[in-house]
Design a protein around this motif. Structure first.
Motif, short mmCIF file in Angstrom:
data_model
loop_
_atom_site.label_atom_id
_atom_site.label_comp_id
_atom_site.label_asym_id
_atom_site.label_seq_id
_atom_site.Cartn_x
_atom_site.Cartn_y
_atom_site.Cartn_z
N UNK A 270 -5.37 -1.19 -6.23
CA UNK A 270 -6.11 -0.76 -7.21
C UNK A 270 -6.71 0.50 -7.02
N UNK A 271 -6.65 1.15 -8.18
CA UNK A 271 -7.22 2.40 -8.25
C UNK A 271 -8.25 2.78 -9.36
N UNK A 272 -9.25 2.45 -9.58
CA UNK A 272 -10.30 2.75 -10.84
C UNK A 272 -10.90 4.07 -10.98
N UNK A 273 -10.24 5.08 -10.35
CA UNK A 273 -10.87 6.49 -10.18
C UNK A 273 -11.10 6.98 -11.71
N UNK A 274 -12.24 7.98 -11.84
CA UNK A 274 -12.64 8.32 -12.81
C UNK A 274 -11.70 9.54 -13.32
N UNK A 275 -10.93 10.20 -12.30
CA UNK A 275 -9.82 11.07 -12.65
C UNK A 275 -9.22 11.46 -11.25
N UNK A 276 -8.21 11.88 -11.38
CA UNK A 276 -7.38 12.36 -9.98
C UNK A 276 -6.56 13.61 -10.26
N UNK A 277 -6.20 14.24 -9.07
CA UNK A 277 -5.30 15.22 -9.25
C UNK A 277 -4.01 14.77 -9.37
N UNK A 278 -3.18 14.59 -8.21
CA UNK A 278 -2.17 13.71 -8.12
C UNK A 278 -2.08 12.97 -6.64
N UNK A 279 -2.66 11.87 -6.70
CA UNK A 279 -3.32 11.25 -5.73
C UNK A 279 -2.16 10.91 -4.69
N UNK A 280 -2.19 11.24 -3.15
CA UNK A 280 -1.19 10.95 -2.32
C UNK A 280 -1.23 9.38 -1.90
N UNK A 281 -2.38 8.84 -1.93
CA UNK A 281 -2.57 7.35 -1.82
C UNK A 281 -1.86 6.63 -3.13
N UNK A 282 -2.02 7.27 -4.13
CA UNK A 282 -1.23 6.26 -5.13
C UNK A 282 0.35 6.44 -4.96
N UNK A 283 0.70 7.60 -4.54
CA UNK A 283 2.13 7.74 -4.31
C UNK A 283 2.79 6.95 -3.15
N UNK A 284 1.75 6.85 -1.93
CA UNK A 284 2.15 5.94 -0.94
C UNK A 284 1.99 4.60 -1.42
N UNK A 285 1.30 4.25 -2.29
CA UNK A 285 1.19 2.83 -2.74
C UNK A 285 2.30 2.47 -3.53
N UNK A 286 2.71 3.32 -4.38
CA UNK A 286 3.80 2.98 -5.43
C UNK A 286 5.33 2.83 -4.60
N UNK A 287 5.36 3.50 -3.21
CA UNK A 287 6.37 3.62 -2.43
C UNK A 287 6.46 2.21 -1.61
N UNK A 288 5.48 2.06 -0.87
CA UNK A 288 5.04 1.07 0.34
C UNK A 288 4.79 -0.45 -0.55
N UNK A 289 3.86 -0.30 -1.64
CA UNK A 289 3.22 -1.83 -2.08
C UNK A 289 4.09 -1.70 -3.30
N UNK A 290 4.21 -1.03 -4.12
CA UNK A 290 5.00 -1.06 -5.45
C UNK A 290 4.36 -1.42 -6.76
N UNK A 291 3.05 -2.26 -6.49
CA UNK A 291 2.39 -2.57 -7.76
C UNK A 291 0.92 -2.00 -7.81
N UNK A 292 0.87 -0.99 -8.72
CA UNK A 292 -0.38 -0.19 -8.58
C UNK A 292 -0.97 -0.53 -10.15
N UNK A 293 -2.16 -0.94 -10.12
CA UNK A 293 -3.00 -1.02 -11.23
C UNK A 293 -4.30 -0.25 -11.42
N UNK A 294 -4.00 0.86 -12.25
CA UNK A 294 -5.03 2.10 -12.30
C UNK A 294 -5.62 2.20 -13.50
#
Length: 365
Positions: A270-294
Protein backbone atom coordinates in the motif's frame (compact mmCIF):
# COMPACT_ATOMS: atom_id res chain seq x y z
CA UNK A 1 38.04 8.88 -8.43
CA UNK A 2 37.09 10.47 -5.10
CA UNK A 3 33.37 11.24 -4.78
CA UNK A 4 31.52 12.79 -1.87
CA UNK A 5 27.74 12.80 -1.39
CA UNK A 6 26.26 15.68 0.59
CA UNK A 7 23.14 14.60 2.53
CA UNK A 8 21.05 16.07 5.33
CA UNK A 9 21.49 12.99 7.48
CA UNK A 10 22.26 9.37 6.71
CA UNK A 11 18.89 7.75 7.31
CA UNK A 12 16.96 4.76 5.97
CA UNK A 13 15.68 6.78 3.01
CA UNK A 14 15.67 6.50 -0.78
CA UNK A 15 18.99 8.13 -1.69
CA UNK A 16 20.86 6.40 1.13
CA UNK A 17 19.39 2.99 0.32
CA UNK A 18 20.44 3.41 -3.32
CA UNK A 19 23.97 4.30 -2.26
CA UNK A 20 24.05 1.32 0.11
CA UNK A 21 22.99 -1.06 -2.65
CA UNK A 22 25.46 0.44 -5.15
CA UNK A 23 28.53 0.10 -2.92
CA UNK A 24 29.82 -2.91 -4.84
CA UNK A 25 29.42 -1.20 -8.22
CA UNK A 26 31.34 1.85 -7.03
CA UNK A 27 34.13 -0.33 -5.62
CA UNK A 28 34.46 -2.24 -8.90
CA UNK A 29 34.86 1.09 -10.70
CA UNK A 30 37.53 2.27 -8.23
CA UNK A 31 35.41 5.06 -6.78
CA UNK A 32 36.40 6.07 -3.26
CA UNK A 33 33.15 7.31 -1.72
CA UNK A 34 32.49 9.57 1.26
CA UNK A 35 29.09 10.44 2.72
CA UNK A 36 28.80 13.85 4.40
CA UNK A 37 25.97 14.56 6.85
CA UNK A 38 24.90 18.18 7.39
CA UNK A 39 22.65 17.60 10.40
CA UNK A 40 24.13 17.53 13.94
CA UNK A 41 23.24 13.83 14.22
CA UNK A 42 24.76 11.87 11.28
CA UNK A 43 21.78 9.47 11.23
CA UNK A 44 20.73 5.89 11.99
CA UNK A 45 22.10 4.46 8.73
CA UNK A 46 25.68 5.57 9.44
CA UNK A 47 27.12 2.26 10.68
CA UNK A 48 25.71 0.06 7.88
CA UNK A 49 27.22 2.51 5.38
CA UNK A 50 30.63 2.12 7.02
CA UNK A 51 30.25 -1.65 6.91
CA UNK A 52 29.90 -1.64 3.11
CA UNK A 53 33.03 0.47 2.71
CA UNK A 54 31.94 4.09 2.70
CA UNK A 55 33.69 6.83 4.65
CA UNK A 56 31.25 8.86 6.73
CA UNK A 57 31.89 12.41 7.92
CA UNK A 58 29.73 15.12 9.49
CA UNK A 59 29.80 18.92 9.44
CA UNK A 60 26.51 19.15 11.27
CA UNK A 61 25.83 22.25 13.32
CA UNK A 62 22.96 24.25 14.73
CA UNK A 63 22.44 27.33 12.58
CA UNK A 64 23.17 28.15 8.96
CA UNK A 65 26.28 30.26 9.42
CA UNK A 66 28.02 27.66 11.56
CA UNK A 67 27.16 25.02 8.96
CA UNK A 68 28.57 27.21 6.17
CA UNK A 69 31.80 27.76 8.12
CA UNK A 70 32.13 24.03 8.77
CA UNK A 71 31.52 23.24 5.09
CA UNK A 72 34.13 25.77 4.00
CA UNK A 73 36.75 24.36 6.39
CA UNK A 74 35.94 20.78 5.39
CA UNK A 75 36.20 21.33 1.64
CA UNK A 76 39.25 23.58 1.99
CA UNK A 77 41.02 20.69 3.71
CA UNK A 78 39.56 17.73 1.77
CA UNK A 79 39.55 17.61 -2.04
CA UNK A 80 37.25 15.52 -4.21
CA UNK A 81 36.95 14.83 -7.93
CA UNK A 82 33.14 14.95 -7.76
CA UNK A 83 30.80 16.54 -5.22
CA UNK A 84 27.28 15.13 -5.42
CA UNK A 85 24.57 17.17 -3.65
CA UNK A 86 21.34 15.42 -2.69
CA UNK A 87 19.83 17.80 -0.12
CA UNK A 88 17.54 20.75 -0.84
CA UNK A 89 18.51 22.88 2.18
CA UNK A 90 20.88 25.81 1.49
CA UNK A 91 21.53 24.42 -1.96
CA UNK A 92 22.96 27.45 -3.77
CA UNK A 93 25.06 28.43 -0.74
CA UNK A 94 26.64 24.98 -0.70
CA UNK A 95 27.46 25.39 -4.39
CA UNK A 96 29.10 28.77 -3.78
CA UNK A 97 31.19 27.31 -0.93
CA UNK A 98 32.27 24.43 -3.16
CA UNK A 99 33.31 26.81 -5.94
CA UNK A 100 35.27 28.96 -3.46
CA UNK A 101 37.16 25.87 -2.27
CA UNK A 102 38.12 24.80 -5.79
CA UNK A 103 35.50 22.12 -6.44
CA UNK A 104 34.13 22.48 -9.96
CA UNK A 105 32.70 19.05 -10.81
CA UNK A 106 29.41 19.37 -8.91
CA UNK A 107 26.35 17.16 -9.47
CA UNK A 108 22.87 17.78 -8.08
CA UNK A 109 20.21 15.08 -7.91
CA UNK A 110 16.53 16.02 -7.67
CA UNK A 111 14.73 13.29 -5.75
CA UNK A 112 11.13 14.43 -5.48
CA UNK A 113 8.23 16.19 -7.16
CA UNK A 114 8.55 19.28 -5.02
CA UNK A 115 6.09 22.05 -5.80
CA UNK A 116 6.41 24.62 -3.03
CA UNK A 117 4.27 27.76 -3.20
CA UNK A 118 4.57 31.53 -3.18
CA UNK A 119 7.94 33.16 -2.61
CA UNK A 120 9.60 29.84 -1.69
CA UNK A 121 8.91 28.47 -5.17
CA UNK A 122 10.51 31.50 -6.83
CA UNK A 123 13.48 31.35 -4.45
CA UNK A 124 14.09 27.66 -5.14
CA UNK A 125 13.82 28.27 -8.89
CA UNK A 126 16.31 31.14 -8.64
CA UNK A 127 18.75 29.03 -6.63
CA UNK A 128 18.54 26.17 -9.14
CA UNK A 129 19.25 28.47 -12.07
CA UNK A 130 22.14 30.23 -10.33
CA UNK A 131 23.67 26.84 -9.54
CA UNK A 132 23.30 25.74 -13.17
CA UNK A 133 24.92 28.99 -14.32
CA UNK A 134 27.81 28.19 -11.96
CA UNK A 135 28.31 24.88 -13.75
CA UNK A 136 26.35 22.35 -11.69
CA UNK A 137 25.23 19.26 -13.63
CA UNK A 138 21.57 18.42 -12.94
CA UNK A 139 20.15 14.92 -12.70
CA UNK A 140 16.58 13.77 -11.96
CA UNK A 141 15.71 10.30 -10.67
CA UNK A 142 12.86 9.77 -13.13
CA UNK A 143 10.86 11.36 -15.93
CA UNK A 144 8.15 12.67 -13.58
CA UNK A 145 10.74 14.53 -11.50
CA UNK A 146 12.45 15.83 -14.64
CA UNK A 147 9.14 17.22 -15.94
CA UNK A 148 8.32 18.73 -12.55
CA UNK A 149 11.70 20.47 -12.40
CA UNK A 150 11.14 21.97 -15.86
CA UNK A 151 7.55 23.09 -15.27
CA UNK A 152 7.82 24.32 -11.66
CA UNK A 153 11.40 25.58 -11.44
CA UNK A 154 12.39 26.15 -15.11
CA UNK A 155 15.26 23.78 -14.42
CA UNK A 156 16.59 21.31 -17.01
CA UNK A 157 18.11 17.98 -16.01
CA UNK A 158 18.97 14.60 -17.46
CA UNK A 159 17.28 11.41 -16.23
CA UNK A 160 19.14 8.56 -14.59
CA UNK A 161 16.54 6.28 -13.07
CA UNK A 162 16.63 5.17 -9.47
CA UNK A 163 17.76 1.62 -8.89
CA UNK A 164 17.42 -1.39 -6.63
CA UNK A 165 19.51 -4.49 -6.12
CA UNK A 166 17.67 -7.57 -7.33
CA UNK A 167 17.78 -10.94 -5.57
CA UNK A 168 16.17 -13.56 -7.83
CA UNK A 169 17.30 -16.36 -5.48
CA UNK A 170 15.13 -14.89 -2.74
CA UNK A 171 12.14 -14.83 -5.09
CA UNK A 172 12.63 -18.52 -5.82
CA UNK A 173 12.15 -19.23 -2.09
CA UNK A 174 8.99 -17.11 -1.75
CA UNK A 175 6.76 -19.66 -0.01
CA UNK A 176 9.39 -20.77 2.50
CA UNK A 177 10.48 -17.21 3.33
CA UNK A 178 6.88 -16.00 3.65
CA UNK A 179 6.01 -18.83 6.06
CA UNK A 180 9.08 -18.21 8.23
CA UNK A 181 8.56 -14.45 8.41
CA UNK A 182 4.87 -14.79 9.31
CA UNK A 183 5.84 -17.15 12.12
CA UNK A 184 8.54 -14.72 13.31
CA UNK A 185 6.07 -11.83 13.46
CA UNK A 186 3.17 -13.88 14.84
CA UNK A 187 0.95 -13.45 11.77
CA UNK A 188 -1.52 -16.27 11.11
CA UNK A 189 -1.45 -17.95 7.68
CA UNK A 190 -5.06 -16.89 6.96
CA UNK A 191 -4.50 -13.20 7.76
CA UNK A 192 -4.54 -10.76 4.84
CA UNK A 193 -1.40 -8.62 5.22
CA UNK A 194 -1.07 -5.05 3.97
CA UNK A 195 2.43 -3.59 4.07
CA UNK A 196 3.88 -0.11 3.70
CA UNK A 197 7.58 0.77 3.67
CA UNK A 198 8.76 4.31 4.31
CA UNK A 199 9.40 7.09 6.79
CA UNK A 200 6.60 8.40 8.96
CA UNK A 201 5.64 11.81 7.58
CA UNK A 202 2.57 13.60 6.30
CA UNK A 203 3.75 12.95 2.73
CA UNK A 204 3.57 9.16 3.24
CA UNK A 205 -0.01 9.51 4.52
CA UNK A 206 0.02 6.35 6.64
CA UNK A 207 -3.03 7.63 8.49
CA UNK A 208 -5.09 6.68 5.45
CA UNK A 209 -4.26 3.01 6.03
CA UNK A 210 -5.10 3.24 9.73
CA UNK A 211 -8.50 4.72 8.84
CA UNK A 212 -9.02 1.96 6.28
CA UNK A 213 -8.64 -0.92 8.73
CA UNK A 214 -11.96 -0.37 10.61
CA UNK A 215 -13.74 -0.32 7.24
CA UNK A 216 -12.07 -3.61 6.29
CA UNK A 217 -13.05 -5.05 9.67
CA UNK A 218 -16.68 -4.05 9.04
CA UNK A 219 -16.44 -5.83 5.69
CA UNK A 220 -15.56 -9.04 7.53
CA UNK A 221 -11.88 -9.24 6.54
CA UNK A 222 -9.15 -10.51 8.84
CA UNK A 223 -6.37 -8.01 8.15
CA UNK A 224 -3.00 -6.98 9.52
CA UNK A 225 -1.01 -3.85 8.67
CA UNK A 226 2.77 -4.30 8.63
CA UNK A 227 4.21 -0.82 9.10
CA UNK A 228 7.91 -0.75 8.15
CA UNK A 229 9.92 2.40 8.86
CA UNK A 230 10.29 5.18 11.39
CA UNK A 231 10.20 8.97 11.37
CA UNK A 232 9.09 12.15 13.08
CA UNK A 233 5.40 11.23 12.87
CA UNK A 234 5.80 7.72 14.28
CA UNK A 235 4.62 8.63 17.84
CA UNK A 236 1.50 10.29 16.37
CA UNK A 237 0.85 7.23 14.20
CA UNK A 238 1.14 4.91 17.19
CA UNK A 239 -1.25 7.16 19.11
CA UNK A 240 -3.74 7.01 16.23
CA UNK A 241 -3.46 3.22 16.08
CA UNK A 242 -4.23 2.96 19.78
CA UNK A 243 -7.08 5.49 19.54
CA UNK A 244 -8.71 3.41 16.77
CA UNK A 245 -8.24 0.20 18.78
CA UNK A 246 -5.91 -1.32 16.18
CA UNK A 247 -2.96 -2.41 18.33
CA UNK A 248 -3.70 -6.09 17.65
CA UNK A 249 -3.78 -5.48 13.89
CA UNK A 250 -0.84 -3.12 13.36
CA UNK A 251 2.79 -4.19 13.65
CA UNK A 252 5.33 -1.36 13.84
CA UNK A 253 8.60 -3.00 12.81
CA UNK A 254 10.83 0.09 12.73
CA UNK A 255 13.64 0.12 10.19
CA UNK A 256 14.54 -3.35 8.95
CA UNK A 257 17.32 -4.86 6.85
CA UNK A 258 15.02 -7.68 5.65
CA UNK A 259 12.52 -5.52 3.72
CA UNK A 260 12.47 -7.85 0.67
CA UNK A 261 11.56 -10.79 2.92
CA UNK A 262 8.78 -8.76 4.55
CA UNK A 263 7.43 -7.83 1.12
CA UNK A 264 7.27 -11.53 0.25
CA UNK A 265 5.01 -12.34 3.22
CA UNK A 266 2.52 -9.56 2.45
CA UNK A 267 -0.56 -9.91 0.26
CA UNK A 268 -0.50 -6.32 -0.99
CA UNK A 269 1.75 -3.26 -0.89
CA UNK A 270 0.00 0.00 0.00
CA UNK A 271 1.31 3.45 -0.90
CA UNK A 272 -1.19 6.29 -0.27
CA UNK A 273 1.51 9.00 -0.46
CA UNK A 274 0.52 12.53 -1.41
CA UNK A 275 3.46 12.64 -3.84
CA UNK A 276 6.74 10.83 -4.47
CA UNK A 277 9.83 11.17 -6.63
CA UNK A 278 10.62 7.64 -7.79
CA UNK A 279 10.18 5.52 -4.70
CA UNK A 280 12.78 2.82 -3.98
CA UNK A 281 10.22 1.17 -1.70
CA UNK A 282 7.71 1.00 -4.55
CA UNK A 283 10.26 -0.51 -6.94
CA UNK A 284 11.18 -3.16 -4.36
CA UNK A 285 7.50 -3.86 -3.78
CA UNK A 286 6.89 -4.31 -7.51
CA UNK A 287 9.78 -6.76 -7.75
CA UNK A 288 9.39 -8.79 -4.55
CA UNK A 289 5.66 -8.55 -3.82
CA UNK A 290 4.24 -7.73 -7.23
CA UNK A 291 0.87 -6.31 -6.17
CA UNK A 292 1.05 -2.57 -5.47
CA UNK A 293 -1.96 -0.36 -4.75
CA UNK A 294 -1.06 3.34 -4.90
CA UNK A 295 -2.65 6.76 -4.73
CA UNK A 296 -3.31 8.69 -7.93
CA UNK A 297 -0.47 11.09 -7.17
CA UNK A 298 2.71 12.44 -8.83
CA UNK A 299 5.54 9.93 -8.76
CA UNK A 300 3.12 7.02 -8.27
CA UNK A 301 0.55 7.08 -11.05
CA UNK A 302 3.28 7.54 -13.66
CA UNK A 303 5.22 4.50 -12.38
CA UNK A 304 2.26 2.18 -11.88
CA UNK A 305 0.25 1.68 -15.06
CA UNK A 306 -3.24 0.98 -13.72
CA UNK A 307 -4.34 -2.64 -14.19
CA UNK A 308 -1.08 -3.45 -16.00
CA UNK A 309 1.80 -3.12 -13.51
CA UNK A 310 -0.32 -2.46 -10.43
CA UNK A 311 -3.42 -0.57 -9.37
CA UNK A 312 -4.11 3.14 -8.91
CA UNK A 313 -7.01 4.37 -6.76
CA UNK A 314 -7.41 7.93 -5.52
CA UNK A 315 -7.37 8.24 -1.74
CA UNK A 316 -10.59 10.29 -2.01
CA UNK A 317 -12.29 6.93 -2.64
CA UNK A 318 -11.69 4.80 0.49
CA UNK A 319 -14.68 2.56 -0.29
CA UNK A 320 -13.03 1.65 -3.59
CA UNK A 321 -9.95 0.61 -1.61
CA UNK A 322 -12.14 -1.60 0.58
CA UNK A 323 -13.84 -3.18 -2.44
CA UNK A 324 -10.52 -3.80 -4.18
CA UNK A 325 -8.93 -5.41 -1.11
CA UNK A 326 -12.06 -7.54 -0.62
CA UNK A 327 -11.78 -8.74 -4.22
CA UNK A 328 -8.08 -9.57 -3.85
CA UNK A 329 -8.59 -11.38 -0.54
CA UNK A 330 -11.58 -13.26 -1.91
CA UNK A 331 -9.86 -14.36 -5.10
CA UNK A 332 -12.07 -12.28 -7.41
CA UNK A 333 -8.96 -10.57 -8.79
CA UNK A 334 -6.23 -12.73 -10.30
CA UNK A 335 -3.08 -10.64 -10.13
CA UNK A 336 -0.71 -13.21 -11.66
CA UNK A 337 -0.18 -11.25 -14.89
CA UNK A 338 0.07 -7.95 -13.00
CA UNK A 339 2.81 -9.35 -10.77
CA UNK A 340 4.77 -10.68 -13.74
CA UNK A 341 4.50 -7.35 -15.56
CA UNK A 342 5.58 -5.38 -12.47
CA UNK A 343 8.63 -7.59 -11.99
CA UNK A 344 9.61 -7.31 -15.65
CA UNK A 345 9.17 -3.52 -15.56
CA UNK A 346 11.67 -3.24 -12.70
CA UNK A 347 14.12 -5.66 -14.32
CA UNK A 348 14.06 -3.65 -17.56
CA UNK A 349 14.49 -0.19 -16.06
CA UNK A 350 15.74 -0.07 -12.47
CA UNK A 351 18.68 -2.43 -11.99
CA UNK A 352 21.54 -1.11 -9.86
CA UNK A 353 24.37 -2.37 -12.06
CA UNK A 354 23.06 -0.58 -15.14
CA UNK A 355 21.88 2.70 -13.63
CA UNK A 356 24.81 3.18 -11.24
CA UNK A 357 27.09 2.76 -14.26
CA UNK A 358 25.18 5.57 -15.99
CA UNK A 359 25.75 7.80 -12.96
CA UNK A 360 29.48 7.08 -13.04
CA UNK A 361 29.60 8.10 -16.72
CA UNK A 362 27.73 11.30 -15.80
CA UNK A 363 30.42 12.04 -13.21
CA UNK A 364 33.07 11.82 -15.94
CA UNK A 365 31.36 14.24 -18.35
Amino acid sequence: MKVIHILNAIEYSGAEIMLYQAAGVFKENKIDTTLLACYPNPGKFEQPMREVGYHVDSVGAEGAFTLFANLFKYFKKNKFDVVHIHSENYYVWKVIILKLTGHNNIVRTFHNNWEFTGWLRYKRALHRNIATWLGVKNHSIGTAVQLNEEQVFFNKSIVINNWIKLNPDLLSRRETVSKLKREELGIAPDTFVMISVGGCSYIKNHGFIFDLIPLLNQAGLKVCYLHVGTGDDEPAEKTLSKKLGLDAQVIFTGNRKDVPELLLLADIYMMPSLFEGLSIALLEAMYYNGLALVNNAPGLANVIVDKKTGYVIDIDQPQNYVKFIQDVAGGAINATNIKAAAKAFVEDNYVVEKNAAKLIEFYKQ
